[in-house]
Design an enzyme around this catalytic site. Structure first.
Site, PDB file in Angstrom:
ATOM      1  N   ASP A  62      39.672  76.981  -6.012  1.00 24.10           N
ATOM      2  CA  ASP A  62      38.390  76.278  -5.963  1.00 24.10           C
ATOM      3  C   ASP A  62      37.600  76.748  -4.742  1.00 24.10           C
ATOM      4  O   ASP A  62      37.855  76.326  -3.616  1.00 24.10           O
ATOM      5  CB  ASP A  62      38.605  74.763  -5.902  1.00 24.10           C
ATOM      6  CG  ASP A  62      37.312  73.998  -6.083  1.00 24.10           C
ATOM      7  OD1 ASP A  62      36.975  73.661  -7.233  1.00 24.10           O
ATOM      8  OD2 ASP A  62      36.625  73.738  -5.072  1.00 24.10           O
ATOM      9  N   GLU A  88      34.426  77.142  -2.152  1.00 24.88           N
ATOM     10  CA  GLU A  88      33.228  76.470  -1.668  1.00 24.88           C
ATOM     11  C   GLU A  88      32.288  77.556  -1.170  1.00 24.88           C
ATOM     12  O   GLU A  88      32.733  78.620  -0.706  1.00 24.88           O
ATOM     13  CB  GLU A  88      33.548  75.486  -0.547  1.00 24.88           C
ATOM     14  CG  GLU A  88      34.431  74.324  -0.963  1.00 24.88           C
ATOM     15  CD  GLU A  88      33.855  73.478  -2.082  1.00 24.88           C
ATOM     16  OE1 GLU A  88      32.612  73.335  -2.140  1.00 24.88           O
ATOM     17  OE2 GLU A  88      34.641  72.967  -2.897  1.00 24.88           O
ATOM     18  N   ASP A 140      33.562  79.721 -10.464  1.00 25.99           N
ATOM     19  CA  ASP A 140      34.307  80.388  -9.395  1.00 25.99           C
ATOM     20  C   ASP A 140      34.549  81.863  -9.695  1.00 25.99           C
ATOM     21  O   ASP A 140      34.268  82.729  -8.847  1.00 25.99           O
ATOM     22  CB  ASP A 140      35.655  79.686  -9.177  1.00 25.99           C
ATOM     23  CG  ASP A 140      35.496  78.252  -8.754  1.00 25.99           C
ATOM     24  OD1 ASP A 140      35.528  77.978  -7.544  1.00 25.99           O
ATOM     25  OD2 ASP A 140      35.336  77.394  -9.637  1.00 25.99           O
ATOM     26  N   HIS A 171      34.408  68.102  -2.754  1.00 25.87           N
ATOM     27  CA  HIS A 171      33.794  69.361  -2.324  1.00 25.87           C
ATOM     28  C   HIS A 171      34.452  69.959  -1.080  1.00 25.87           C
ATOM     29  O   HIS A 171      33.901  70.892  -0.490  1.00 25.87           O
ATOM     30  CB  HIS A 171      32.288  69.196  -2.104  1.00 25.87           C
ATOM     31  CG  HIS A 171      31.571  68.733  -3.335  1.00 25.87           C
ATOM     32  ND1 HIS A 171      31.493  69.501  -4.482  1.00 25.87           N
ATOM     33  CD2 HIS A 171      30.919  67.569  -3.608  1.00 25.87           C
ATOM     34  CE1 HIS A 171      30.813  68.830  -5.400  1.00 25.87           C
ATOM     35  NE2 HIS A 171      30.453  67.659  -4.900  1.00 25.87           N
ATOM     36  N   ASP A 177      39.859  69.610  -3.549  1.00 23.93           N
ATOM     37  CA  ASP A 177      39.525  69.822  -4.961  1.00 23.93           C
ATOM     38  C   ASP A 177      40.689  70.499  -5.688  1.00 23.93           C
ATOM     39  O   ASP A 177      41.071  70.096  -6.793  1.00 23.93           O
ATOM     40  CB  ASP A 177      38.270  70.683  -5.096  1.00 23.93           C
ATOM     41  CG  ASP A 177      36.989  69.923  -4.774  1.00 23.93           C
ATOM     42  OD1 ASP A 177      37.057  68.688  -4.621  1.00 23.93           O
ATOM     43  OD2 ASP A 177      35.925  70.563  -4.676  1.00 23.93           O
TER      44      ASP A 177
END
Length: 228
Positions: A30, A32, A130, A187, A192
């Site tokens: 995941d 960011e 992603d 987030h 996550d």
């Protein structure tokens, strides 16, 4: 309207098959990235790379990769981005740029032997952003060729839909379906990924889902690879 359309699309997905070869490992990922409020930031840059290696035998986490990344084009985080992700400017200032961190990530994958055999491992993400959008764009920005093993992944939303006939909006929507609460901070990439892993475990225990591979390879949309 868009959500309803996605729900209808989800109902058309292939049903579970009886014969399959399970993956040994699921690599829960995941990213960011940099962002701004009410504005599309171009380019976005990856600022956090968390990845859990999860055994398909018992759903335990066997290894973790986690690194922060210093953005190069827009080095100053927006207030909105810091508020959303919980990442402060000082957290990223002393980190390496993406090429160095991505090299470490690929080395971690190599050392884990996750893709030394076909069908041994699969990435898992919540949505397609992603690996369909963010990673290719970041690699293009830094003139890096995307390794082939990043071009296929399991979209947990699709798996969830195949098991429940409901296409979720995101992690919290899936957790709510099972009367679960988010653990950690929304987030935060690491949190996550942790909650995605929790959802996979619960799906395996309650719904025996069909995992569907999404691919960036030309002419390959869905390939039923594993059921549990």
């Amino acid at each position: 309207m868009a959500h309803r359309a996605l729900m209808r699309l989800g109902k058309q997905l292939p049903k579970r098959v009886n014969e399959y070869k399970p993956f040994q490992n699921f690599l829960v990922l995941d990213f960011e990235a940099t962002c701004e409020a009410n504005k599309i930031l171009k380019p976005q840059e990856i600022i956090e790379i968390p990845c859990f290696a999860v055994s398909s035998e018992d759903w335990h986490i066997t290894d973790v990769f986690h690194e922060y990344v210093k953005p190069r084009v827009h080095p100053q985080l927006s207030t909105y981005c810091s508020t959303l992700t919980g990442l402060m400017q000082e957290t990223l200032d002393d980190e390496d740029f993406f090429p160095v961190v991505f090299s470490k990530f690929c080395e971690w994958i190599k050392n884990g032997n996750y893709f030394d055999e076909e069908g041994k491992s699969a990435f898992v993400t919540c949505g397609d952003w992603d690996l369909k959008v963010m990673l290719p764009e970041q690699c293009k920005l830094d003139n890096i060729e995307v390794p082939s093993y990043f071009k296929e992944w399991i979209n947990l939303k699709t798996t969830f839909c195949s098991a429940t006939n409901y296409y979720p909006r995101g992690i919290n929507d899936m957790l709510k379906h099972f009367n679960m609460k988010f653990q950690g901070r929304n987030h935060c990439g690491l949190d996550d990924a942790h909650n995605i892993t929790r959802l996979m475990r619960v799906l395996a225990e309650r719904n025996r889902p069909q995992f569907i591979i999404t691919s960036n390879v030309k002419d390959k949309k869905f390939d039923v690879s594993v059921g549990l």
